[in-house]
Design a protein around this motif. Sequence first.
Motif, PDB file in Angstrom:
ATOM      1  N   GLY A   1       3.149   2.127  -0.261  1.00  0.00           N
ATOM      2  CA  GLY A   1       4.050   1.700  -1.317  1.00  0.00           C
ATOM      3  C   GLY A   1       5.272   0.996  -0.765  1.00  0.00           C
ATOM      4  O   GLY A   1       5.719  -0.031  -1.304  1.00  0.00           O
ATOM      5  N   TYR A   2       5.825   1.523   0.331  1.00  0.00           N
ATOM      6  CA  TYR A   2       6.986   0.878   0.962  1.00  0.00           C
ATOM      7  C   TYR A   2       6.616  -0.525   1.449  1.00  0.00           C
ATOM      8  O   TYR A   2       7.404  -1.475   1.293  1.00  0.00           O
ATOM      9  CB  TYR A   2       7.480   1.707   2.148  1.00  0.00           C
ATOM     10  CG  TYR A   2       8.203   2.991   1.802  1.00  0.00           C
ATOM     11  CD1 TYR A   2       8.357   3.407   0.484  1.00  0.00           C
ATOM     12  CD2 TYR A   2       8.728   3.796   2.801  1.00  0.00           C
ATOM     13  CE1 TYR A   2       9.014   4.599   0.180  1.00  0.00           C
ATOM     14  CE2 TYR A   2       9.398   4.977   2.512  1.00  0.00           C
ATOM     15  CZ  TYR A   2       9.530   5.375   1.206  1.00  0.00           C
ATOM     16  OH  TYR A   2      10.185   6.544   0.918  1.00  0.00           O
ATOM     17  N   ALA A   3       5.445  -0.661   2.056  1.00  0.00           N
ATOM     18  CA  ALA A   3       5.016  -1.962   2.559  1.00  0.00           C
ATOM     19  C   ALA A   3       4.904  -2.968   1.417  1.00  0.00           C
ATOM     20  O   ALA A   3       5.295  -4.135   1.551  1.00  0.00           O
ATOM     21  CB  ALA A   3       3.680  -1.831   3.293  1.00  0.00           C
ATOM     22  N   ALA A   4       4.374  -2.511   0.276  1.00  0.00           N
ATOM     23  CA  ALA A   4       4.251  -3.401  -0.884  1.00  0.00           C
ATOM     24  C   ALA A   4       5.624  -3.806  -1.404  1.00  0.00           C
ATOM     25  O   ALA A   4       5.854  -4.971  -1.769  1.00  0.00           O
ATOM     26  CB  ALA A   4       3.440  -2.719  -1.981  1.00  0.00           C
ATOM     27  N   ILE A   5       6.551  -2.864  -1.456  1.00  0.00           N
ATOM     28  CA  ILE A   5       7.910  -3.169  -1.905  1.00  0.00           C
ATOM     29  C   ILE A   5       8.562  -4.182  -0.964  1.00  0.00           C
ATOM     30  O   ILE A   5       9.193  -5.157  -1.406  1.00  0.00           O
ATOM     31  CB  ILE A   5       8.743  -1.879  -2.004  1.00  0.00           C
ATOM     32  CG1 ILE A   5       8.267  -1.028  -3.189  1.00  0.00           C
ATOM     33  CG2 ILE A   5      10.231  -2.196  -2.141  1.00  0.00           C
ATOM     34  CD1 ILE A   5       8.872   0.358  -3.251  1.00  0.00           C
ATOM     35  N   LEU A   6       8.394  -3.982   0.351  1.00  0.00           N
ATOM     36  CA  LEU A   6       8.945  -4.939   1.316  1.00  0.00           C
ATOM     37  C   LEU A   6       8.359  -6.326   1.105  1.00  0.00           C
ATOM     38  O   LEU A   6       9.068  -7.334   1.168  1.00  0.00           O
ATOM     39  CB  LEU A   6       8.655  -4.481   2.746  1.00  0.00           C
ATOM     40  CG  LEU A   6       9.503  -3.365   3.329  1.00  0.00           C
ATOM     41  CD1 LEU A   6       9.021  -3.047   4.733  1.00  0.00           C
ATOM     42  CD2 LEU A   6      10.966  -3.756   3.352  1.00  0.00           C
ATOM     43  N   GLY A   7       7.046  -6.374   0.847  1.00  0.00           N
ATOM     44  CA  GLY A   7       6.399  -7.660   0.648  1.00  0.00           C
ATOM     45  C   GLY A   7       6.906  -8.406  -0.562  1.00  0.00           C
ATOM     46  O   GLY A   7       6.838  -9.640  -0.611  1.00  0.00           O
ATOM     47  N   SER A   8       7.412  -7.680  -1.553  1.00  0.00           N
ATOM     48  CA  SER A   8       7.939  -8.338  -2.751  1.00  0.00           C
ATOM     49  C   SER A   8       9.324  -8.929  -2.519  1.00  0.00           C
ATOM     50  O   SER A   8       9.773  -9.782  -3.277  1.00  0.00           O
ATOM     51  CB  SER A   8       7.960  -7.367  -3.938  1.00  0.00           C
ATOM     52  OG  SER A   8       8.835  -6.283  -3.706  1.00  0.00           O
ATOM     53  N   LYS A   9      10.001  -8.508  -1.461  1.00  0.00           N
ATOM     54  CA  LYS A   9      11.267  -9.144  -1.087  1.00  0.00           C
ATOM     55  C   LYS A   9      11.034 -10.241  -0.054  1.00  0.00           C
ATOM     56  O   LYS A   9      11.505 -11.378  -0.217  1.00  0.00           O
ATOM     57  CB  LYS A   9      12.250  -8.110  -0.525  1.00  0.00           C
ATOM     58  CG  LYS A   9      13.546  -8.784  -0.053  1.00  0.00           C
ATOM     59  CD  LYS A   9      14.603  -7.800   0.434  1.00  0.00           C
ATOM     60  CE  LYS A   9      15.873  -8.558   0.847  1.00  0.00           C
ATOM     61  NZ  LYS A   9      16.964  -7.645   1.277  1.00  0.00           N
ATOM     62  N   PHE A  10      10.296  -9.897   0.993  1.00  0.00           N
ATOM     63  CA  PHE A  10      10.072 -10.851   2.079  1.00  0.00           C
ATOM     64  C   PHE A  10       8.733 -11.544   1.845  1.00  0.00           C
ATOM     65  O   PHE A  10       7.709 -11.196   2.436  1.00  0.00           O
ATOM     66  CB  PHE A  10      10.102 -10.113   3.413  1.00  0.00           C
ATOM     67  CG  PHE A  10      11.379  -9.332   3.630  1.00  0.00           C
ATOM     68  CD1 PHE A  10      12.602  -9.984   3.725  1.00  0.00           C
ATOM     69  CD2 PHE A  10      11.361  -7.949   3.714  1.00  0.00           C
ATOM     70  CE1 PHE A  10      13.776  -9.265   3.916  1.00  0.00           C
ATOM     71  CE2 PHE A  10      12.529  -7.227   3.907  1.00  0.00           C
ATOM     72  CZ  PHE A  10      13.740  -7.895   4.003  1.00  0.00           C
ATOM     73  N   THR A  11       8.760 -12.530   0.973  1.00  0.00           N
ATOM     74  CA  THR A  11       7.515 -13.081   0.431  1.00  0.00           C
ATOM     75  C   THR A  11       6.740 -13.940   1.424  1.00  0.00           C
ATOM     76  O   THR A  11       5.558 -14.223   1.198  1.00  0.00           O
ATOM     77  CB  THR A  11       7.808 -13.912  -0.829  1.00  0.00           C
ATOM     78  OG1 THR A  11       8.762 -14.927  -0.505  1.00  0.00           O
ATOM     79  CG2 THR A  11       8.378 -13.020  -1.930  1.00  0.00           C
ATOM     80  N   THR A  12       7.361 -14.366   2.506  1.00  0.00           N
ATOM     81  CA  THR A  12       6.643 -15.141   3.506  1.00  0.00           C
ATOM     82  C   THR A  12       6.340 -14.328   4.764  1.00  0.00           C
ATOM     83  O   THR A  12       5.821 -14.859   5.740  1.00  0.00           O
ATOM     84  CB  THR A  12       7.437 -16.397   3.902  1.00  0.00           C
ATOM     85  OG1 THR A  12       8.695 -16.010   4.482  1.00  0.00           O
ATOM     86  CG2 THR A  12       7.684 -17.281   2.688  1.00  0.00           C
ATOM     87  N   ALA A  13       6.650 -13.051   4.737  1.00  0.00           N
ATOM     88  CA  ALA A  13       6.419 -12.199   5.899  1.00  0.00           C
ATOM     89  C   ALA A  13       4.936 -11.959   6.113  1.00  0.00           C
ATOM     90  O   ALA A  13       4.153 -11.837   5.168  1.00  0.00           O
ATOM     91  CB  ALA A  13       7.135 -10.865   5.724  1.00  0.00           C
TER      92      ALA A  13
END
Length: 296
Positions: free
Chosen positions: A241-253
């Motif tokens: 869940g944390y990884a998904a949340i991070l991905g929604s901020k850092f969209t090109t990561a």
Amino acid sequence: MTFKGMALAGIAAVTLSLSAGVAGAQVLQDWMSDDVADAWADDYKGQGVSVTVIDDFTSNDRFRGNLGEGSKKWTHGMWTGRQIMLLAPEADFYAKNFTSNSAVQLHSGLDVLNLSYGMYIPKRFPTGAIPWGAREESIIEYAQTGQAVVVKAAGNDAVAIGDAVGGSIDQLNMALVGGESTLFVGALEHNGTVDNPAYLADYSNYAGDNAEVQENFLVVGVEGDITGLYGTSFAAPVVSGYAAILGSKFTTATPEDITNRLLDTARTDTVADYDVAVHGQGEASLSRALAPNTIN
């Protein structure tokens, strides 16, 4: 969270029941870190990220728990999937049932794979010589080459990753060691704070002496006294869940970027008697991982 691409016909009813109520206002449950509410307030809820849960969604093996929505009797996969959905409600969810051994498919955007299971094979068989099926073969490839964030529950035998239990080891753990985007997750007895640091749960596997495992090992709290759900099976979905949340901020990561961010920002001051050979990099910290404007 949107349901797409079900692995098997006939599990739509299961997944629809899992998604009920997620799309509305999010509620910070008692088993969650307070960091989650802060992420939601900034509108980071997993949007643009695909999460695939490989688990048991359809068997008759069900058990009771409560994630804050009332007591339910669900399969293992329904519980792990629901956990991730509650944490990252706007991610796209893909359920792959254990009865399907086809390769795991990747999707557009960031992919996160949640593995709350192990593959116990006698230790006498070299990991590199095991003839994996298409499902595990694809997962291992995605982790080793950094194509997806692969979040793996450490196990519940109270041993170091790679140690034998009854002559067998979790060979899937060993096959993922050294992967560019592998995250092993152990369980703390509760969410740690500076004022109330958490000990490793007595059942949880730990990092051990392998430096490659230590470098990719995190811990998070499993609040079993609240949910009735114990085990590293329910630690891994928190990190997914944390990884998904991070991905929604850092969209090109990339998956490797997200993996490294979670590892590099883990806390050791919220862990009692911190030891890299036990806790790896420490307790995953969503707030610290989200702090910068960019990570690549």
